[in-house]
Design an enzyme around this catalytic site. Structure first.
Site, short mmCIF file in Angstrom:
data_model
loop_
_atom_site.label_atom_id
_atom_site.label_comp_id
_atom_site.label_asym_id
_atom_site.label_seq_id
_atom_site.Cartn_x
_atom_site.Cartn_y
_atom_site.Cartn_z
CG HIS A 378 43.58 38.90 42.77
ND1 HIS A 378 42.46 39.72 42.79
CD2 HIS A 378 44.56 39.60 43.40
CE1 HIS A 378 42.75 40.85 43.39
NE2 HIS A 378 44.01 40.82 43.77
CE LYS A 569 33.08 38.54 31.78
NZ LYS A 569 33.12 38.76 33.21
NE ARG A 570 42.35 37.45 32.19
CZ ARG A 570 42.41 36.22 32.71
NH1 ARG A 570 42.99 35.23 32.01
NH2 ARG A 570 41.94 35.96 33.90
CE LYS A 575 38.36 36.28 32.74
NZ LYS A 575 37.73 36.78 33.97
CB THR A 677 35.53 44.40 39.02
OG1 THR A 677 36.48 44.36 37.94
CG2 THR A 677 36.21 44.01 40.32
CE LYS A 681 35.18 47.75 36.54
NZ LYS A 681 36.34 47.10 35.90
#
Length: 841
Positions: A378, A569-570, A575, A677, A681
């Site tokens: 991952h 998100k985290r 990110k 993901t 969504k």
């Protein structure tokens, strides 16, 4: 010999002895079931019942119907001895609240709502009351939950295995702009969905030493003498498929002391020592992801990983030997999937069980192990590829270290045959990192012991094969696959966005609920003005709902007519939430300098948790909240910009956020995100994506159409090339006027709120290192945001793109992902549970 089921007992059990109250799906049956549980299980009258009493009664009523299906699912599997069962091993299962999802899958949401009305209960209040199970943190755990949903929906026999954490990762509160971690007491009111199985408990060993001996046949053997033994107690949660009878099991393990109370110590007055073993044992399943900055934290994490892996493999072997056949049949009848490196200890543990406990020779044990395990990678980030010090392994798992050394010896012999004289290849592929302090490389261990290795998006798999695991690809090319991640449409459309779900069904029918590719039918109506009007109405209602939640929790007024630009998100530097907030500051400064500037109103909403020890990520949260304090209270700006940090992001909160988004921020550095993901969504709920060519963004852009995706930034290849050439972020800062003004605004303490210099570490990191190329992509990002602003003015064109995003997103269903796992890796097939297998309802 597999255990046989007594036909007479089975027939007796199958007779419709159970009252309709236990199994019926009618409104009357559901109401009676709720009342029965209130009275006989909780000792409450509906008139005096609290909301929690009602919630528990409703949950137990639903659980009855699920466990009925679970029993017959297991029965059907036992009657098909050749079917392969999937064991999905994951350190996380971010399941989300269970009641709503189970009502959807049973098809009784409306019936339950009507059943509760005469009791004076609003089902929405009951749904809102439910605690979120604290069993996961981010995408890894949510993916595991989606896959369990799809395994059941596709009627694939499976068991999810993990840890029943007493406390989740943490509840997030924001105080003075900073993240504060608060204990996640998700079990404080109990968990009505699970059933404890203490009779199936197993023993888990730690520490001690090994000794060799020869058995009665003269065979060389190794005996592990542990220093500590704990019990793993299973707790089962049913996982129901959508509108099918199949109900699989999520089996989570709780750590318990073998002897929880030392009576002798208590009698001597040493009350602490009397319960010391209980405390020490139960700590293993106490908290999800303990802080591993300290040696104690690292040790606890390894303890957790071995605890649930050993418990699960012992359980699988028990089931197999009791009901399915001999040891030689294991790889034919079971597929064990390792969800990232956390369960990689399964490779030596399976070998230990087969050799030390079940008396197989090494070659036979390795044949079984290496044809049973599959490994999903991952991450491409080197720091996320787990490794544990050899010294820690020696102290905690001495027998496993011996087995790992032997696996490594045989592996390196093979490597030397493939790469003769190539010491560098042998060093890279070794299970032991010899650079400085010696470490066990868990990703290499998983690769060595797995017959299949897969990435989770096309780019991720390509980079995995070209860079991270290139030596393994050279030696074992047949092992590698790509299976792009997916999401369950049951939770992330049917449940969380009922307005859009009904609108879609009204226009194209309900086939899409079973086959998400059927959303393509929406393309036939994409230019229909009536559909566009209804589409926009659903979106504005969802935005009003979210605005109401934000107002009630945070006291911030939002304009539902503004662009809802959302990044949830985290929190992590790759990110790039800090890239997003830099643009917000740039827009703010521009509006301050030119109040008449033509800019569509924007609501920028952030949410996500930072790891407790991740200082830079927590500083990004602080910056977002500090900017929000300034912008939201500036009378010159009014409602033209709103900045919100939504605390405690989890599945429950996400279900209110995804449906309200206009813009989905997927802006990670190209080549760093495995898949993502959240991007799926958001698209499924009609948001348009602004993103880089990273992870699954690439495939989403291909599917929905390049013209329906806001693309910016460097490619993965360009990122690597700039870094090779010597990337200089400070030169970009000095040459880009907008960026210079933004950085200066932060450095000059404009957003510091009385804490001068608080953001200096972040600024210094960006100017001197910028490891995730924030400054390199800044201008491209700003220009792309202008395109969003321009398109928003043409609501017909915006709505058209929104419809096409939904219509073309069907590929990213977790049902498709699981189907690919079944075909490419697991080689298994569905076991259909027909209505005839379940007593009449």
């Amino acid at each position: 010999m597999p255990k046989q089921i007594d036909p007479e007992k089975d027939e007796l059990f199958r007779q419709p002895l159970f009252d309709d109250v236990r199994t019926g799906l009618s409104v009357d049956a559901l109401r009676c079931a709720v009342c029965e549980h209130l009275l006989y299980l909780q000792g409450r009258h509906p008139e005096g019942a609290s909301l929690n009493d009602i919630y528990l009664a409703v949950a137990y009523a639903v659980r009855d119907r699920m466990f009925q299906r679970s029993v017959y699912t297991l029965d059907a599997i036992r009657q098909q001895p050749d079917v392969k069962v999937v064991c999905y091993l994951s350190a996380e299962f971010l399941m989300g609240p269970q009641l709503g999802a189970n009502l959807v899958n049973l098809g009784i949401m409306d019936s339950m709502r009507k059943a509760l009305e005469p009791l004076g209960v609003n089902l929405d209040d009951v749904l809102d009351h439910e605690e979120e199970p604290g069993l996961g943190n981010g995408g890894l755990g949510r993916l595991a939950a989606c896959y369990l949903d799809s395994l059941a929906t596709l009627q694939v026999p499976s068991i999810g295995y993990g840890i029943r954490y007493e406390f989740g990762i943490f509840d997030q509160e924001i105080r003075d702009g900073w993240q504060v971690e608060v204990t996640d007491k998700w079990l404080r009111w109990g968990n009505p969905w699970e059933v404890s199985r203490p009779d199936l408990a197993v023993e888990i060993k730690y520490g001690g030493h090994t000794e060799t001996y020869h058995d009665e046949q003269g065979k060389y053997r190794v005996r592990w003498i542990p220093g500590q033994v704990v019990k793993g107690v299973p707790h089962d949660t049913p996982v129901l498929g959508f509108q099918v009878q199949t109900c699989n099991i999520l089996r989570l393990w709780r750590a318990e002391a073998v002897e929880s109370f030392d009576f002798a110590a208590f009698n001597l007055g040493d009350y602490t020592q009397a319960v010391q073993e209980k405390i020490k044992s139960e700590n293993i399943s106490k908290v999800l992801y303990p802080n591993d900055d300290s040696q104690q934290g690292k040790a606890l994490r390894l303890q957790q990983q071995y605890f649930f892996v050993s418990s699960s493999l012992q359980d699988m072997l028990r089931i197999h030997l009791t009901y399915r056949g001999g040891l030689s049949e294991i790889s034919r009848l079971w597929a064990v999937q390792l969800n990232d490196t956390h369960p990689a200890i399964a490779v030596p543990e399976m070998m230990r069980l087969l050799i030390d406990v079940h008396d197989l020779d090494w070659d036979s044990a390795w044949e079984i192990t290496s044809h049973t395990m599959g490994y999903t990678n991952h991450t491409l980030l080197p720091e996320a590829l787990e490794k544990w010090s050899v010294d820690l392994f020696r102290r905690m798992l001495p027998r496993h270290l011996e087995i790992i050394y032997e696996i490594n010896r045989r592996l390196l012999d093979t490597v030397n045959e493939h790469f003769p004289g190539n010491a560098e290849a042998m060093s890279r592929m070794s299970l032991i990192d010899e650079q400085g302090e010696r470490y066990v490389r868990m990703a290499n261990l998983a690769c060595a012991g797995s017959y299949a290795i897969n990435g989770v998006a096309e780019l991720h798999t390509r980079l995995l094969k070209e860079n991270v695991l290139s030596d393994w690809v050279s030696m074992f090319p047949h092992r590698f696959h790509n299976i792009t991640n997916g999401i369950t449409p049951r939770r992330f459309l049917l449940l969380c966005n009922p307005g859009l779900s009904q609108l879609i069904t009204d226009w194209i029918g309900d086939d899409w609920q079973h086959n998400l590719d059927s959303l393509r039918k929406l393309e036939d109506f994409v230019d229909d003005r009536e559909l566009q009007k209804q589409w926009r109405q659903v979106k504005i209602e969802n935005k009003r709902d979210l605005s109401s939640i934000v107002k009630s929790r945070l006291g911030i007024e939002l304009d539902p007519d503004s662009i809802f630009d959302i990044q949830v998100k985290r929190i992590h530097e790759y990110k790039r939430q800090h890239l997003n907030i830099l643009h917000v500051i740039a827009l703010y400064l521009k509006l301050k300098n030119d109040p008449k500037m033509d800019a569509s109103p924007r609501t920028f909403l952030f949410a996500g948790k930072a790891a407790p020890a991740y200082r830079m990520a927590k500083l990004v949260i602080k910056l977002i909240n500090s900017v929000a304090d300034v912008v939201n209270n500036d009378p010159d700006i009014g409602c033209r910009i709103r900045v919100v940090f939504f605390p405690d992001f989890n599945v429950k909160n996400a279900q209110s956020i995804y449906p309200a988004a206009d813009v989905s921020e997927q802006i990670s550095t190209a080549g760093k995100e495995a898949s993502g993901t959240g991007n799926m969504k958001f698209s499924l709920n009609g948001a348009l994506t602004i993103g880089t060519l990273d992870g699954a963004n690439i495939e989403i852009r291909e599917k929905v159409g390049e013209e329906n995706f806001f693309l910016f930034g460097l490619t993965a290849g360009q990122v690597m090339e700039q870094q090779r050439q010597g990337y200089n972020p400070r030169s970009i800062y000095e040459e880009n006027q907008i960026l210079h003004e933004v950085i200066e605004a932060i450095s000059s303490n404009r957003f510091s709120n009385g804490e001068p210099g608080v953001f200096t570490p972040l600024i210094e990191s960006l100017l001197n290192y910028d490891p995730f190329m924030v400054l390199a992509d800044f201008q491209s990002y700003v220009e792309c945001q202008k395109n969003i602003n321009a398109l928003w003015r043409d609501q017909e064109a915006w709505t058209r793109k929104s419809i096409l995003n939904v219509a073309r997103i069907g590929y990213f269903s977790s049902d498709r992902s699981i189907q690919e796992y079944c075909e490419k890796i697991w080689k298994t097939h569905p076991v259909s549970i027909t209505d005839g297998d379940v007593p009449a309802l």
